[in-house]
Design a protein around this motif. Structure first.
Motif, mmCIF file in Angstrom:
data_model
loop_
_atom_site.group_PDB
_atom_site.id
_atom_site.type_symbol
_atom_site.label_atom_id
_atom_site.label_comp_id
_atom_site.label_asym_id
_atom_site.label_seq_id
_atom_site.Cartn_x
_atom_site.Cartn_y
_atom_site.Cartn_z
ATOM 1 N N PRO A 11 15.862 -9.341 -12.291
ATOM 2 C CA PRO A 11 14.477 -9.834 -12.396
ATOM 3 C C PRO A 11 13.730 -9.734 -11.066
ATOM 4 O O PRO A 11 14.272 -10.060 -10.010
ATOM 5 C CB PRO A 11 14.655 -11.286 -12.840
ATOM 6 N N GLN A 12 12.491 -9.293 -11.144
ATOM 7 C CA GLN A 12 11.714 -8.985 -9.949
ATOM 8 C C GLN A 12 10.508 -9.909 -9.796
ATOM 9 O O GLN A 12 9.907 -10.333 -10.780
ATOM 10 C CB GLN A 12 11.220 -7.527 -10.013
ATOM 11 N N ASP A 13 10.152 -10.165 -8.532
ATOM 12 C CA ASP A 13 8.888 -10.823 -8.214
ATOM 13 C C ASP A 13 7.742 -9.829 -8.209
ATOM 14 O O ASP A 13 6.635 -10.128 -8.650
ATOM 15 C CB ASP A 13 8.960 -11.489 -6.836
ATOM 16 N N ALA A 14 7.997 -8.628 -7.677
ATOM 17 C CA ALA A 14 6.914 -7.670 -7.483
ATOM 18 C C ALA A 14 7.469 -6.291 -7.205
ATOM 19 O O ALA A 14 8.670 -6.120 -6.950
ATOM 20 C CB ALA A 14 6.015 -8.109 -6.318
ATOM 21 N N VAL A 15 6.580 -5.328 -7.219
ATOM 22 C CA VAL A 15 6.841 -3.989 -6.696
ATOM 23 C C VAL A 15 5.939 -3.793 -5.484
ATOM 24 O O VAL A 15 4.756 -4.128 -5.521
ATOM 25 C CB VAL A 15 6.573 -2.901 -7.752
ATOM 26 N N GLN A 16 6.524 -3.278 -4.412
ATOM 27 C CA GLN A 16 5.769 -3.036 -3.180
ATOM 28 C C GLN A 16 5.363 -1.567 -3.102
ATOM 29 O O GLN A 16 6.146 -0.668 -3.416
ATOM 30 C CB GLN A 16 6.629 -3.407 -1.973
ATOM 31 N N LEU A 17 4.113 -1.331 -2.655
ATOM 32 C CA LEU A 17 3.581 0.013 -2.455
ATOM 33 C C LEU A 17 2.953 0.110 -1.070
ATOM 34 O O LEU A 17 2.457 -0.893 -0.532
ATOM 35 C CB LEU A 17 2.500 0.343 -3.492
ATOM 36 N N THR A 18 2.935 1.310 -0.516
ATOM 37 C CA THR A 18 2.255 1.583 0.744
ATOM 38 C C THR A 18 1.107 2.542 0.470
ATOM 39 O O THR A 18 1.334 3.658 0.013
ATOM 40 C CB THR A 18 3.227 2.203 1.769
ATOM 41 N N TRP A 19 -0.125 2.103 0.739
ATOM 42 C CA TRP A 19 -1.294 2.926 0.417
ATOM 43 C C TRP A 19 -1.499 3.996 1.478
ATOM 44 O O TRP A 19 -1.293 3.754 2.674
ATOM 45 C CB TRP A 19 -2.544 2.048 0.304
ATOM 46 N N PRO A 20 -1.911 5.203 1.095
ATOM 47 C CA PRO A 20 -2.051 6.296 2.062
ATOM 48 C C PRO A 20 -3.244 6.123 2.996
ATOM 49 O O PRO A 20 -4.260 5.551 2.634
ATOM 50 C CB PRO A 20 -2.238 7.528 1.178
ATOM 51 N N ARG A 21 -3.103 6.675 4.187
ATOM 52 C CA ARG A 21 -4.191 6.745 5.155
ATOM 53 C C ARG A 21 -5.054 7.952 4.858
ATOM 54 O O ARG A 21 -4.568 9.009 4.439
ATOM 55 C CB ARG A 21 -3.645 6.879 6.581
ATOM 56 N N ALA A 22 -6.346 7.822 5.141
ATOM 57 C CA ALA A 22 -7.264 8.944 4.926
ATOM 58 C C ALA A 22 -6.971 10.106 5.864
ATOM 59 O O ALA A 22 -7.269 11.263 5.537
ATOM 60 C CB ALA A 22 -8.706 8.483 5.107
ATOM 61 N N ASP A 23 -6.361 9.814 7.032
ATOM 62 C CA ASP A 23 -6.083 10.870 8.002
ATOM 63 C C ASP A 23 -4.609 11.253 8.033
ATOM 64 O O ASP A 23 -4.150 11.919 8.953
ATOM 65 C CB ASP A 23 -6.513 10.441 9.405
ATOM 66 N N GLY A 24 -3.857 10.854 7.006
ATOM 67 C CA GLY A 24 -2.436 11.144 6.968
ATOM 68 C C GLY A 24 -2.114 12.432 6.232
ATOM 69 O O GLY A 24 -2.976 13.294 6.004
ATOM 70 N N ASP A 25 -0.843 12.570 5.842
ATOM 71 C CA ASP A 25 -0.391 13.792 5.176
ATOM 72 C C ASP A 25 -1.070 14.021 3.832
ATOM 73 O O ASP A 25 -1.075 15.142 3.325
ATOM 74 C CB ASP A 25 1.124 13.741 4.972
ATOM 75 N N TRP A 26 -1.647 12.975 3.262
ATOM 76 C CA TRP A 26 -2.294 13.080 1.959
ATOM 77 C C TRP A 26 -3.777 13.439 2.063
ATOM 78 O O TRP A 26 -4.468 13.460 1.035
ATOM 79 C CB TRP A 26 -2.164 11.752 1.203
ATOM 80 N N CYS A 27 -4.273 13.702 3.252
ATOM 81 C CA CYS A 27 -5.726 13.811 3.415
ATOM 82 C C CYS A 27 -6.349 14.844 2.485
ATOM 83 O O CYS A 27 -7.448 14.622 1.955
ATOM 84 C CB CYS A 27 -6.076 14.112 4.869
#
Length: 349
Positions: A11-27
Motif C-alpha cells: 500500500p502506497q501513500d503517493a507516487v513521486q514525479l520530477t517535472w522537467p526543466r525548460a532548459d533540460g534534455d527535454w527542451c
C-alpha cells in the motif's frame, strides 16, 4: 533492526514525479513530455496522492493551476520547488525499506548511470525534499551507487537484478560481487539475489536496468519481455534471459510463474533513426491499478490483456509513452512509489 525492501504492490501513500526543466534534455520535446506526465498525474490521482518536485516557482504555480483545471483534487497533489537535472525519478528518488514496522527512505548516490549525464542536482533531490518536510519517514544517506530501476523484489527477501548494471565498474568500482551482495543484504534485508546475466534493450542508457526487462508481479510471478522475432537483434539475448528465468527457483524450491510480455515493433527516433527502448515491462503498480506503457503498436492490446490477467482486481490503465522513450526511458522510470507511512496527509499542510 531488521530491514525489508518494500515490494511495489505494498500500500502506497503517493507516487513521486520530477517535472522537467525548460532548459533540460527535454527542451525540444517539452510540451509532449509534459502532456505525458499530466496524463500520468490525472490517472494516479484517481487512486492516491502525487508528490511532484518542480524546477522553479513559476512552474509550480503553473502546474497547480493546470491540475486544478483538470479536476485533480488538491488534497491529492503536492508541488514542491526542488531543481533536478532530469526527470527519471525511479533512479534519483528514495528507495523505501521497512524497519521496525515503519518506512525509512534510503538516499543512495546517483551518478547519472555511471557518469553518462550530469547528476549533481538529481543526487541532491531527496535531501532537498526531505529538508523541506516532504517526507514523514526519515531519510538516510548512502554512499553506495544504486538506482531504483536496477532492482526489484518480491517483498519476501528475494532481489532481482542484472549483472550488467550492478556489477558494472562505472557504478561502484572496486566493489566485488560478494561485497556488494553483503551491502544489499544489510541495507535492504534481502536474503537471496537473483542475477540475470542476459538481456538488454537498444537505446537504454542504464546498462540493463531490470525494470525494463523483468518484474515481480507478486511473490510467485515474474513478467518479462519476450522477443519472438528471430531477425531482431535482441532475440538471442532475450531468449537466454528467458532460460535464466525458467531456471530460477523460489525460496521453497518451486519454479516461478513466468508471464511473457509481447514484443512491440521496433521504435526509432524520428531525428536520427536510432532504436528506442520500448518495453511493456516498465509498468507501474499503484493502489488499485497498474499503469502500463503503450506505444501505438499492435501489441499494446495483448500486453494490456496479459497484465489484466496477471493483476486481477486492479484496473489496467494505458499510458502513451511514445514521447517518454525519446529520452530512453518509460513510465516506471519516471516514477517512484512511496509506501504507506512515508508522507503526512497533504490536507494537513
Amino acid at each position: 533492526m531488521a530491514n525489508r525492501l518494500f515490494p511495489e504492490w505494498h500500500p502506497q501513500d503517493a507516487v513521486q514525479l520530477t517535472w522537467p526543466r525548460a532548459d533540460g534534455d527535454w527542451c525540444e520535446l517539452l510540451e509532449r513530455i509534459e502532456a505525458t506526465l499530466e496524463t500520468m498525474v490525472v490517472a494516479i490521482a484517481r487512486y492516491q496522492r502525487v508528490l511532484i518536485s518542480a524546477p522553479d516557482t513559476a512552474t509550480r504555480t503553473r502546474l497547480a493551476a493546470s491540475f486544478h483545471q483538470m479536476g485533480v483534487p488538491m488534497q491529492r497533489l503536492r508541488l514542491i520547488v526542488a531543481p533536478a537535472d532530469d526527470t527519471w525519478c525511479r533512479d534519483h528518488g528514495p528507495i523505501a525499506i521497512e524497519r521496525d514496522g515503519r518506512p525509512v527512505l534510503l538516499d543512495y548516490t546517483f551518478t547519472g548511470w555511471g557518469g553518462k549525464f550530469p547528476a549533481t542536482r538529481d543526487n541532491a533531490l531527496t535531501r532537498n525534499l526531505g529538508g523541506q518536510g516532504a517526507y514523514r519517514a526519515p531519510v538516510e544517506p548512502r554512499e553506495l551507487i544504486l538506482e531504483g530501476g536496477a532492482i526489484d523484489t518480491d517483498g519476501q527477501g528475494t532481489l532481482l537484478t542484472t549483472e550488467a548494471c550492478l556489477l558494472n565498474p562505472n557504478r561502484n568500482a572496486g566493489l566485488e560481487r560478494q561485497a556488494l551482495e553483503a551491502r544489499l543484504r544489510e541495507d535492504l534485508g534481502v536474503e537471496r539475489i537473483l542475477w540475470l546475466r542476459h538481456g538488454h534493450l537498444e537505446g537504454d542508457d542504464t546498462d540493463s536496468h531490470v525494470d525494463t526487462l523483468a518484474r515481480f508481479c507478486d511473490p510467485n510471478t515474474i513478467a518479462y519481455v519476450s522477443c519472438d522475432d528471430e531477425r531482431d537483434p535482441h532475440y538471442s539475448a532475450l531468449k537466454a534471459m528467458e532460460a535464466e528465468l525458467q531456471a530460477f527457483r523460489q525460496a521453497d524450491g518451486t519454479p516461478y510463474r513466468l508471464v511473457a510480455l509481447p514484443w512491440p515493433r521496433p521504435c526509432f527516433d524520428p531525428e536520427d533513426g536510432h532504436r528506442l527502448p520500448a518495453t511493456y515491462a516498465n509498468f507501474l503498480i499503484i493502489n488499485g491499478a497498474v499503469l502500463v506503457p503503450v506505444y501505438g503498436d499492435a501489441a499494446d492490446g495483448r500486453a494490456l490483456g496479459i497484465l489484466a490477467d496477471t493483476f486481477p482486481g486492479r484496473d489496467i490503465v494505458p499510458i502513451d509513452c511514445r514521447s517518454a522513450i525519446r529520452q530512453h526511458g518509460s513510465l516506471h522510470c519516471l516514477t517512484m512509489q512511496l509506501p504507506h507511512g512515508s508522507l503526512r496527509p497533504f490536507a494537513e499542510e
